[in-house]
Every structure is written in C-alpha cells, then in structure tokens.
Design a protein around this motif. Structure first.
Motif, PDB file in Angstrom:
ATOM      1  N   ALA A 114     -22.671 -24.687  23.817  1.00  0.00           N
ATOM      2  CA  ALA A 114     -22.545 -23.272  24.203  1.00  0.00           C
ATOM      3  C   ALA A 114     -22.647 -22.387  22.961  1.00  0.00           C
ATOM      4  O   ALA A 114     -22.265 -22.789  21.865  1.00  0.00           O
ATOM      5  N   ALA A 115     -23.145 -21.198  23.158  1.00  0.00           N
ATOM      6  CA  ALA A 115     -23.327 -20.270  22.034  1.00  0.00           C
ATOM      7  C   ALA A 115     -22.002 -19.719  21.515  1.00  0.00           C
ATOM      8  O   ALA A 115     -21.852 -19.469  20.319  1.00  0.00           O
ATOM      9  N   LYS A 116     -21.037 -19.526  22.404  1.00  0.00           N
ATOM     10  CA  LYS A 116     -19.757 -18.943  22.008  1.00  0.00           C
ATOM     11  C   LYS A 116     -18.692 -20.023  21.831  1.00  0.00           C
ATOM     12  O   LYS A 116     -18.571 -20.933  22.650  1.00  0.00           O
ATOM     13  N   ALA A 117     -17.915 -19.875  20.782  1.00  0.00           N
ATOM     14  CA  ALA A 117     -16.824 -20.813  20.518  1.00  0.00           C
ATOM     15  C   ALA A 117     -15.832 -20.831  21.676  1.00  0.00           C
ATOM     16  O   ALA A 117     -15.320 -21.900  22.047  1.00  0.00           O
ATOM     17  N   SER A 118     -15.563 -19.672  22.243  1.00  0.00           N
ATOM     18  CA  SER A 118     -14.587 -19.614  23.338  1.00  0.00           C
ATOM     19  C   SER A 118     -15.031 -20.459  24.525  1.00  0.00           C
ATOM     20  O   SER A 118     -14.198 -21.069  25.196  1.00  0.00           O
ATOM     21  N   ASP A 119     -16.348 -20.526  24.780  1.00  0.00           N
ATOM     22  CA  ASP A 119     -16.840 -21.349  25.883  1.00  0.00           C
ATOM     23  C   ASP A 119     -16.632 -22.839  25.606  1.00  0.00           C
ATOM     24  O   ASP A 119     -16.401 -23.614  26.527  1.00  0.00           O
ATOM     25  N   CYS A 120     -16.710 -23.227  24.343  1.00  0.00           N
ATOM     26  CA  CYS A 120     -16.476 -24.630  23.970  1.00  0.00           C
ATOM     27  C   CYS A 120     -14.991 -24.991  24.023  1.00  0.00           C
ATOM     28  O   CYS A 120     -14.625 -26.103  24.388  1.00  0.00           O
ATOM     29  N   LEU A 121     -14.151 -24.033  23.627  1.00  0.00           N
ATOM     30  CA  LEU A 121     -12.715 -24.303  23.528  1.00  0.00           C
ATOM     31  C   LEU A 121     -11.969 -24.104  24.848  1.00  0.00           C
ATOM     32  O   LEU A 121     -10.863 -24.614  25.020  1.00  0.00           O
ATOM     33  N   MET A 122     -12.571 -23.373  25.763  1.00  0.00           N
ATOM     34  CA  MET A 122     -11.890 -23.047  27.015  1.00  0.00           C
ATOM     35  C   MET A 122     -11.411 -24.270  27.796  1.00  0.00           C
ATOM     36  O   MET A 122     -10.328 -24.229  28.380  1.00  0.00           O
ATOM     37  N   PRO A 123     -12.174 -25.371  27.821  1.00  0.00           N
ATOM     38  CA  PRO A 123     -11.659 -26.530  28.572  1.00  0.00           C
ATOM     39  C   PRO A 123     -10.277 -27.000  28.111  1.00  0.00           C
ATOM     40  O   PRO A 123      -9.528 -27.578  28.897  1.00  0.00           O
ATOM     41  N   LEU A 124      -9.925 -26.745  26.858  1.00  0.00           N
ATOM     42  CA  LEU A 124      -8.583 -27.112  26.390  1.00  0.00           C
ATOM     43  C   LEU A 124      -7.508 -26.362  27.167  1.00  0.00           C
ATOM     44  O   LEU A 124      -6.413 -26.866  27.367  1.00  0.00           O
ATOM     45  N   PHE A 125      -7.829 -25.146  27.584  1.00  0.00           N
ATOM     46  CA  PHE A 125      -6.842 -24.281  28.222  1.00  0.00           C
ATOM     47  C   PHE A 125      -7.050 -24.105  29.722  1.00  0.00           C
ATOM     48  O   PHE A 125      -6.219 -23.508  30.386  1.00  0.00           O
TER      49      PHE A 125
END
Length: 188
Positions: free
Chosen positions: A79-90
C-alpha cells in the motif's frame, strides 16, 4: 523400545497456549493444563519437563504463528500509505478478555523469568523493526531517527490497544487516529 507418542504435539501446545492466554501462567494449575492439552499426567511428563517448559513452548508457538505472520504482512505490504499497512494491527480486536499474549507474558512471567523476558523482548523488537520498515519504505517522518521513535510509539500503542482489550475497553475507530498521526509526520 519406547512407545510412540499418542498425541498431536501441536494440538497439545495450542491447548496450553489457550489456557495460559486466558488464565495466565500462575493461575493455570496442572489439572487445568492437562485438561486443556488433552493429556494424562504420564504423557505430559514423557513429553515435557514441567509447566514452565510448556509455557515457553507456547511463546515459541505464538512467535511462529502470530508474530512471524504479522512481521511478514507488515514487511510485504505494498500500500502507498503507511497507515494502510499498519491498520491491520489495530483493526483486529484482541481475543475477547484475553489481552495480548506477549503483553501478558511481559507483565506476569518476564519479571521473574529471564528466558521469558528475553523471548518477549525479541518478539517486540521484531514487531518494532517491521513497523519501522513500513515507515522507512514510505519515507514517513523527517529522519530515520524520527521513524525509529514513531515505530516505538506505534508498537506501544499496539500493545496498549491489545492490553486494554483484556479489560473489555471499547475498541474505538483506530483507523482515523492512525491516519492522522502518520499524516502529521509525513514529509511536506
């Protein structure tokens, strides 16, 4: 000639992990552990040294099944955005009432057991490194040092999110919060 093992070791470790995760190490007595593992006392002692050795095996099992999978997911995110990559954690709710297996081990067992302390620190460091990889690939923040600090903050948020789930704390919409946090540190 020794008799072959009459149980599935992975299934027994899954059962042990479930009860340790739900009740904690200290509150899990041998009868509960044996029942969760589906073993007799004799089978248990033929395969394992003691309750502590089984607990460590459950940490290793969790590392292989959950931490390694999470690290691979983070490092492989396109994914282009870091938040899209990290969101599965939350976005995944912690096991209802269980909290985080790593956090539980850090709080309950690690202070008295250096081997467990080292293992939980290793798992946490691997997660932090994978989070930093996500931030590095997307050039979030103004420097590598800032990305390392942000990775540490995100890891602590993740552990806090998981630990608060143990108390039944409502799971807010973390996606918007994470996006705002990361957008504020994105390069202009």
């Amino acid at each position: 000639m020794a008799r072959p093992r009459e149980f599935d070791i992975d299934q027994a470790i899954d059962g042990a992990m479930e009860i340790f995760w739900r009740q904690g190490f200290k509150a899990t007595n041998m009868p509960y552990l044996l029942m969760a593992m589906g073993l007799t006392r004799g089978s248990f002692y033929k395969a394992f040294e003691d309750k502590e050795s089984v607990y460590f095996k459950t940490l290793e099992h969790y590392d292989e099944k959950v931490v390694t999978t999470t690290v691979a997911m983070l490092e492989g995110c396109t994914a282009a955005k870091a938040s899209d990559c990290l969101m599965p954690l939350f976005s995944q709710s912690p096991k209802s009432g269980y909290g985080c297996f790593i956090c539980n081990a850090m709080v309950e067992v690690a202070p008295e057991n250096p081997k467990v302390a080292e293992k939980t620190q290793d798992m946490a460091q691997r997660l932090k490194t994978a989070i930093k990889t996500v931030l590095d690939k997307r050039n979030v923040g103004s420097s590598s040092a800032q990305r390392a600090d942000l990775a540490d903050v995100i890891l602590h948020l993740y552990f806090g999110f998981q630990a608060m789930g143990k108390s039944g704390w409502p799971h807010e919409d973390w996606s918007e919060r994470l996006k705002r946090l990361l957008e504020e540190t994105a390069p202009a």
